[in-house]
Design a protein around this motif. Structure first.
Motif, PDB file in Angstrom:
ATOM      1  N   GLN A  81      -2.172  -3.443   9.128  1.00 54.68           N
ATOM      2  CA  GLN A  81      -2.984  -2.239   9.245  1.00 54.68           C
ATOM      3  C   GLN A  81      -4.175  -2.378   8.303  1.00 54.68           C
ATOM      4  OE1 GLN A  81      -1.167   1.373   7.733  1.00 54.68           O
ATOM      5  NE2 GLN A  81      -2.198   2.601   9.281  1.00 54.68           N
ATOM      6  N   PHE A  82      -5.296  -1.761   8.658  1.00 56.13           N
ATOM      7  CA  PHE A  82      -6.468  -1.747   7.793  1.00 56.13           C
ATOM      8  C   PHE A  82      -6.791  -0.314   7.391  1.00 56.13           C
ATOM      9  CE2 PHE A  82      -6.894  -5.998   9.308  1.00 56.13           C
ATOM     10  CZ  PHE A  82      -7.542  -6.668   8.276  1.00 56.13           C
ATOM     11  N   ARG A  83      -7.264  -0.158   6.144  1.00 50.33           N
ATOM     12  CA  ARG A  83      -7.644   1.154   5.605  1.00 50.33           C
ATOM     13  C   ARG A  83      -9.069   1.056   5.068  1.00 50.33           C
ATOM     14  NH1 ARG A  83      -3.853   2.716   1.175  1.00 50.33           N
ATOM     15  NH2 ARG A  83      -2.554   3.376   2.899  1.00 50.33           N
ATOM     16  N   CYS A  84      -9.844   2.075   5.358  1.00 52.88           N
ATOM     17  CA  CYS A  84     -11.230   2.116   4.891  1.00 52.88           C
ATOM     18  C   CYS A  84     -11.273   2.495   3.416  1.00 52.88           C
ATOM     19  CB  CYS A  84     -12.038   3.129   5.711  1.00 52.88           C
ATOM     20  SG  CYS A  84     -13.752   3.256   5.168  1.00 52.88           S
ATOM     21  N   LEU A  85     -12.050   1.733   2.638  1.00 58.72           N
ATOM     22  CA  LEU A  85     -12.242   2.019   1.217  1.00 58.72           C
ATOM     23  C   LEU A  85     -13.635   2.571   0.938  1.00 58.72           C
ATOM     24  CD1 LEU A  85     -10.601  -1.206  -0.268  1.00 58.72           C
ATOM     25  CD2 LEU A  85      -9.561   1.036   0.062  1.00 58.72           C
ATOM     26  N   THR A 131     -16.052  10.979  -2.296  1.00 60.46           N
ATOM     27  CA  THR A 131     -14.618  10.920  -1.988  1.00 60.46           C
ATOM     28  C   THR A 131     -14.327   9.698  -1.125  1.00 60.46           C
ATOM     29  OG1 THR A 131     -14.879  12.303  -0.041  1.00 60.46           O
ATOM     30  CG2 THR A 131     -14.331  13.420  -2.111  1.00 60.46           C
ATOM     31  N   LEU A 132     -13.145   9.162  -1.298  1.00 64.48           N
ATOM     32  CA  LEU A 132     -12.709   7.989  -0.547  1.00 64.48           C
ATOM     33  C   LEU A 132     -12.449   8.371   0.900  1.00 64.48           C
ATOM     34  CD1 LEU A 132     -11.943   4.984  -1.013  1.00 64.48           C
ATOM     35  CD2 LEU A 132      -9.609   5.759  -1.373  1.00 64.48           C
ATOM     36  N   CYS A 133     -12.932   7.570   1.824  1.00 61.78           N
ATOM     37  CA  CYS A 133     -12.731   7.847   3.247  1.00 61.78           C
ATOM     38  C   CYS A 133     -11.243   7.797   3.589  1.00 61.78           C
ATOM     39  CB  CYS A 133     -13.494   6.825   4.096  1.00 61.78           C
ATOM     40  SG  CYS A 133     -13.158   6.942   5.871  1.00 61.78           S
ATOM     41  N   ASP A 134     -10.587   6.708   3.236  1.00 61.89           N
ATOM     42  CA  ASP A 134      -9.137   6.557   3.395  1.00 61.89           C
ATOM     43  C   ASP A 134      -8.666   6.609   4.853  1.00 61.89           C
ATOM     44  OD1 ASP A 134      -7.136   5.764   1.723  1.00 61.89           O
ATOM     45  OD2 ASP A 134      -6.326   7.775   1.421  1.00 61.89           O
ATOM     46  N   ALA A 135      -9.575   6.425   5.805  1.00 60.87           N
ATOM     47  CA  ALA A 135      -9.161   6.387   7.215  1.00 60.87           C
ATOM     48  C   ALA A 135      -8.373   5.107   7.454  1.00 60.87           C
ATOM     49  CB  ALA A 135     -10.379   6.435   8.123  1.00 60.87           C
ATOM     50  N   GLU A 136      -7.392   5.195   8.347  1.00 60.94           N
ATOM     51  CA  GLU A 136      -6.535   4.045   8.617  1.00 60.94           C
ATOM     52  C   GLU A 136      -6.526   3.711  10.100  1.00 60.94           C
ATOM     53  OE1 GLU A 136      -2.698   5.187   7.203  1.00 60.94           O
ATOM     54  OE2 GLU A 136      -3.168   4.681   5.136  1.00 60.94           O
ATOM     55  N   GLY A 137      -6.494   2.417  10.379  1.00 59.05           N
ATOM     56  CA  GLY A 137      -6.353   1.954  11.747  1.00 59.05           C
ATOM     57  C   GLY A 137      -4.893   1.992  12.153  1.00 59.05           C
ATOM     58  N   PRO A 138      -4.619   1.707  13.407  1.00 58.72           N
ATOM     59  CA  PRO A 138      -3.231   1.725  13.872  1.00 58.72           C
ATOM     60  C   PRO A 138      -2.440   0.526  13.318  1.00 58.72           C
ATOM     61  CG  PRO A 138      -4.674   0.955  15.611  1.00 58.72           C
ATOM     62  CD  PRO A 138      -5.560   1.384  14.473  1.00 58.72           C
ATOM     63  N   VAL A 139      -1.144   0.724  13.176  1.00 62.27           N
ATOM     64  CA  VAL A 139      -0.246  -0.358  12.763  1.00 62.27           C
ATOM     65  C   VAL A 139      -0.048  -1.280  13.963  1.00 62.27           C
ATOM     66  CG1 VAL A 139       2.090  -0.914  11.983  1.00 62.27           C
ATOM     67  CG2 VAL A 139       0.916   1.109  11.085  1.00 62.27           C
ATOM     68  N   SER A 140      -0.142  -2.577  13.709  1.00 64.29           N
ATOM     69  CA  SER A 140      -0.014  -3.547  14.791  1.00 64.29           C
ATOM     70  C   SER A 140       0.827  -4.737  14.331  1.00 64.29           C
ATOM     71  CB  SER A 140      -1.398  -4.043  15.219  1.00 64.29           C
ATOM     72  OG  SER A 140      -1.263  -5.046  16.196  1.00 64.29           O
ATOM     73  N   LEU A 141       1.543  -5.331  15.270  1.00 66.93           N
ATOM     74  CA  LEU A 141       2.300  -6.546  14.985  1.00 66.93           C
ATOM     75  C   LEU A 141       1.404  -7.775  15.064  1.00 66.93           C
ATOM     76  CD1 LEU A 141       5.561  -5.808  17.009  1.00 66.93           C
ATOM     77  CD2 LEU A 141       5.038  -5.266  14.624  1.00 66.93           C
ATOM     78  N   ASP A 142       0.229  -7.626  15.670  1.00 65.69           N
ATOM     79  CA  ASP A 142      -0.711  -8.725  15.835  1.00 65.69           C
ATOM     80  C   ASP A 142      -1.871  -8.553  14.857  1.00 65.69           C
ATOM     81  OD1 ASP A 142      -2.049 -10.939  16.929  1.00 65.69           O
ATOM     82  OD2 ASP A 142      -3.107  -9.661  18.378  1.00 65.69           O
ATOM     83  N   TYR A 191     -12.733  -2.565   3.110  1.00 63.54           N
ATOM     84  CA  TYR A 191     -11.444  -2.254   3.747  1.00 63.54           C
ATOM     85  C   TYR A 191     -10.325  -2.964   3.001  1.00 63.54           C
ATOM     86  CZ  TYR A 191     -14.362  -0.593   7.507  1.00 63.54           C
ATOM     87  OH  TYR A 191     -15.295   0.098   8.228  1.00 63.54           O
ATOM     88  N   SER A 192      -9.139  -2.421   3.099  1.00 62.64           N
ATOM     89  CA  SER A 192      -7.961  -3.119   2.578  1.00 62.64           C
ATOM     90  C   SER A 192      -7.032  -3.436   3.743  1.00 62.64           C
ATOM     91  CB  SER A 192      -7.225  -2.270   1.530  1.00 62.64           C
ATOM     92  OG  SER A 192      -6.731  -1.088   2.101  1.00 62.64           O
ATOM     93  N   HIS A 193      -6.391  -4.570   3.640  1.00 69.46           N
ATOM     94  CA  HIS A 193      -5.415  -4.999   4.644  1.00 69.46           C
ATOM     95  C   HIS A 193      -4.034  -4.624   4.104  1.00 69.46           C
ATOM     96  CE1 HIS A 193      -2.840  -8.475   6.294  1.00 69.46           C
ATOM     97  NE2 HIS A 193      -2.877  -7.516   7.199  1.00 69.46           N
ATOM     98  N   ILE A 194      -3.308  -3.849   4.855  1.00 65.91           N
ATOM     99  CA  ILE A 194      -1.957  -3.444   4.480  1.00 65.91           C
ATOM    100  C   ILE A 194      -0.995  -4.232   5.361  1.00 65.91           C
ATOM    101  CG2 ILE A 194      -0.333  -1.525   4.309  1.00 65.91           C
ATOM    102  CD1 ILE A 194      -2.938   0.283   4.347  1.00 65.91           C
TER     103      ILE A 194
END
Length: 138
Positions: free
Chosen positions: A47-51, A58-69, A90-93
Motif C-alpha cells: 500500500q502507498f500513503r501520501c506524505l 497538515t499531512l495529507c495522509d491519503a492511502e491507496g488500496p491494499v494490493s497483493l501485487d 509517499y511511503s510504501h507500507i
C-alpha cells in the motif's frame, strides 16, 4: 534470542502420597525468518500513503488500496498526484508475514517426561534447564 518455548503442568507424586503441580520451562534459541513459502500465512500486502502537506501544513495522509501485487499498488501515487500535484512524497507500507522458528524443536522426551526419569532425556539434547546457571538470561 532466547524465549520460552512452552510450559508444561504435571502432577508430581510426593513421598507421602499427595500430589503437587509442577511447571517445567524450556528456553531455546529462536530465529526470525520471512514466511514467503508458508501456505497457511497471508501473502505480502502493499500500500502507498501520501506524505504531502496541504496549504495549512497538515499531512495529507491519503492511502491507496491494499494490493497483493506491488506494481498494482504503485499505480495509486500516479493517480493521486493528478489530483494533488504538490504531493510528491509517499511511503510504501508492506505487510510481510514472518515466523519465529526454534533452533531445535522440543524432543518427545521433554514433552513426555521432563523430570529426569526418562533415560532418553539426556543433558546433551540441547535442553538448557538442568541447572539454573544454564539460563542465558541470568
Amino acid at each position: 534470542m532466547y524465549g520460552e518455548i512452552g510450559t508444561e503442568m504435571r502432577a508430581a507424586l510426593n513421598m507421602d502420597g499427595s500430589t503437587q503441580r509442577r511447571r517445567f520451562f524450556r528456553f531455546v534459541a529462536w530465529t526470525l525468518r520471512r514466511a514467503d513459502d508458508e501456505p497457511d500465512l497471508p501473502p505480502v500486502q502493499h500500500q502507498f500513503r501520501c506524505l504531502g502537506e496541504g496549504e495549512d501544513g497538515t499531512l495529507c495522509d491519503a492511502e491507496g488500496p491494499v494490493s497483493l501485487d506491488f506494481e498494482e499498488a504503485q499505480r495509486w501515487p500516479f493517480k493521486h498526484i493528478r489530483e494533488q500535484q504538490e504531493h510528491r512524497s509517499y511511503s510504501h507500507i508492506a505487510v510481510v508475514p514472518w515466523l519465529m522458528v526454534p533452533a531445535k524443536e522440543p524432543n518427545s522426551a521433554f514433552r513426555a517426561d521432563h523430570g529426569g526419569n526418562d533415560p532418553a532425556h539426556r543433558r546433551d539434547d540441547g535442553c538448557n534447564d538442568h541447572s539454573p546457571s544454564a539460563d542465558p538470561r541470568r
